[in-house]
Design an enzyme around this catalytic site. Structure first.
Site, mmCIF file in Angstrom:
data_model
loop_
_atom_site.group_PDB
_atom_site.id
_atom_site.type_symbol
_atom_site.label_atom_id
_atom_site.label_comp_id
_atom_site.label_asym_id
_atom_site.label_seq_id
_atom_site.Cartn_x
_atom_site.Cartn_y
_atom_site.Cartn_z
ATOM 1 C CG HIS A 1 -0.281 -0.247 2.524
ATOM 2 N ND1 HIS A 1 0.653 0.621 3.039
ATOM 3 C CD2 HIS A 1 -0.377 -1.259 3.433
ATOM 4 C CE1 HIS A 1 1.085 0.174 4.205
ATOM 5 N NE2 HIS A 1 0.488 -0.981 4.465
ATOM 6 N N GLY B 1 1.942 3.106 2.191
ATOM 7 C CA GLY B 1 2.992 3.125 3.218
ATOM 8 C C GLY B 1 4.256 2.445 2.693
ATOM 9 C CG HIS B 2 4.236 -1.771 1.942
ATOM 10 N ND1 HIS B 2 2.902 -2.117 1.949
ATOM 11 C CD2 HIS B 2 4.813 -2.459 2.960
ATOM 12 C CE1 HIS B 2 2.680 -2.991 2.914
ATOM 13 N NE2 HIS B 2 3.816 -3.213 3.549
ATOM 14 C CD GLN C 1 6.928 -10.845 10.695
ATOM 15 O OE1 GLN C 1 7.989 -10.946 10.098
ATOM 16 N NE2 GLN C 1 6.300 -9.680 10.777
ATOM 17 N N GLY D 1 9.210 1.339 8.121
ATOM 18 C CA GLY D 1 8.246 2.360 8.512
ATOM 19 C C GLY D 1 8.238 2.600 10.021
ATOM 20 C CG ASP E 1 5.169 -2.150 12.079
ATOM 21 O OD1 ASP E 1 4.294 -2.721 12.731
ATOM 22 O OD2 ASP E 1 5.090 -1.957 10.850
ATOM 23 C CD GLN F 1 8.981 -4.532 11.803
ATOM 24 O OE1 GLN F 1 8.402 -5.602 11.905
ATOM 25 N NE2 GLN F 1 8.811 -3.729 10.750
ATOM 26 C CB SER G 1 -2.159 -1.281 8.730
ATOM 27 O OG SER G 1 -2.095 -2.661 9.029
ATOM 28 C CB SER G 2 -1.382 -5.336 5.007
ATOM 29 O OG SER G 2 -0.231 -4.814 4.382
HETATM 30 O O1 PAF Z 1 7.070 -4.808 8.758
HETATM 31 C C1 PAF Z 1 6.935 -5.847 8.084
HETATM 32 O O2 PAF Z 1 6.249 -5.873 7.042
HETATM 33 C C2 PAF Z 1 7.622 -7.122 8.540
HETATM 34 O O3 PAF Z 1 7.634 -7.222 9.924
HETATM 35 C C3 PAF Z 1 9.043 -7.266 7.960
HETATM 36 C C4 PAF Z 1 9.959 -6.173 8.448
HETATM 37 C C5 PAF Z 1 8.987 -7.265 6.439
HETATM 38 C C6 PAF Z 1 9.640 -8.606 8.414
HETATM 39 O O4 PAF Z 1 8.878 -9.678 7.991
#
Ligand code: PAF
Length: 287
Positions: A37, A39-40, A64, A150, A153, A156, A188-189
């Site tokens: 989306h 964001g990506h 994950q 991003g 997260d 993360q 967000s997806s």
């Molecule tokens: O943020 C994400 O989409 C995932 O956590 C990532 C960093 C691609 C790791 O799978």
């Protein structure tokens, strides 16, 4: 639209990146789980602008996801994703299958200590260790690069920065601002899980963050008072399910601060319909 190379194996991805660096190119990595989306795309555009060769990884990382989470249901749209990557100027998409990425179930476990223990660590205990393993693998496969993540997260991002620093990986981690819908909802997806009424209610996360930030701006220095104000806003949303957390912490260490001082981050996570949504916002108290 430019051509995009599809890389399905670890060997091909490694060779592609090594060859690019041998020509003097700076490699940009945009790690994703697909269902791209805006964001990506903001990460992708930044990588294309700041590096010579952009590789987007698309891999829904089973490590994950906890038991009972949405691994199977996680949105997927590979062909659209590849089209978008090509349209935005990525040179390659690395999309390994699960058996290629994990020929054997990994026994390596990454523990990020106090950085991964709170917040997501409480509510999704295996999540950040699972992210750590896949990101460490991506960094090992791609090699020296700038890697774009991003700020949505936030925890993360903090973990990934420390992963690169602690292990002296040749990767510059670049954090990019959250992209939002016009009403403030962070892209967000998982927003795809929301029905129209839930989608309308989802803006309460952003309202809660803004309420907390406004209190800090107005001079409130008690953590509890800010968190109570955030919780009150969340409680006003009729459809909202359980709130996992609504808190304010030190932006870098994610530890509580009392009184509030320095660079802070307000973070929320809450369930809404079939989705679990997270968001965060920065605040500064001059020291
Ligand atoms: O943020 C994400 O989409 C995932 O956590 C990532 C960093 C691609 C790791 O799978």
């Amino acid at each position: 639209m430019s051509d995009v190379r599809l890389l399905g194996t670890v060997g091909d991805a490694r060779a592609f990146c090594e060859e690019a660096r041998a020509r003097g190119a700076v490699v940009g990595l945009v790690p994703t789980m697909g269902a791209l989306h805006e964001g990506h795309l903001s990460l992708l555009r930044r990588s294309v602008a700041e590096t010579d060769v952009t590789v987007v990884s698309i891999f829904v990382n089973p490590l994950q996801f906890g038991a009972g989470e949405d691994l199977e249901a996680y949105p997927r749209g590979f062909e659209d994703d590849v089209r978008l990557c090509a349209a935005e100027g990525a040179e390659a998409v690395f999309a390994p299958g699960a058996a290629e990425m994990y020929p054997a179930p990994p026994v390596t476990n990454l523990d990020f200590g106090e950085l991964s223990a709170p917040l997501e660590g409480v509510h999704r205990p295996g999540h950040l260790p699972g992210v750590g393993v896949v990101v460490a693998k991506l960094f090992a496969i791609v090699g020296a690069c700038r890697a774009y993540f991003g700020e949505k997260d936030w925890q993360q991002l903090a973990v990934v920065r420390r992963l690169a620093a602690d292990l002296s990986l040749p990767v510059e981690v670049v954090g990019c601002p959250t992209v939002r819908e016009p009403d403030g909802l962070a892209l967000s997806s998982r927003n795809a899980y929301l029905d129209p009424a839930e989608r309308a209610a989802a803006v309460v996360l952003q309202r809660s963050l803004r309420a907390g930030a406004a209190l800090i701006e107005a001079g409130e220095r008690r953590t509890g008072a800010v968190e109570a104000a955030m919780a009150e806003v969340l409680a006003s949303a009729p459809l909202l399910g359980p709130v996992d957390y609504a808190c304010v912490v030190d932006a870098a260490t994610l530890a509580p601060r009392e009184p509030l001082a320095g660079e802070l981050r307000l973070l929320v996570a809450a369930h809404l319909g079939g989705a679990r949504l997270i968001d965060n916002l920065g605040a500064t108290v001059p020291t």
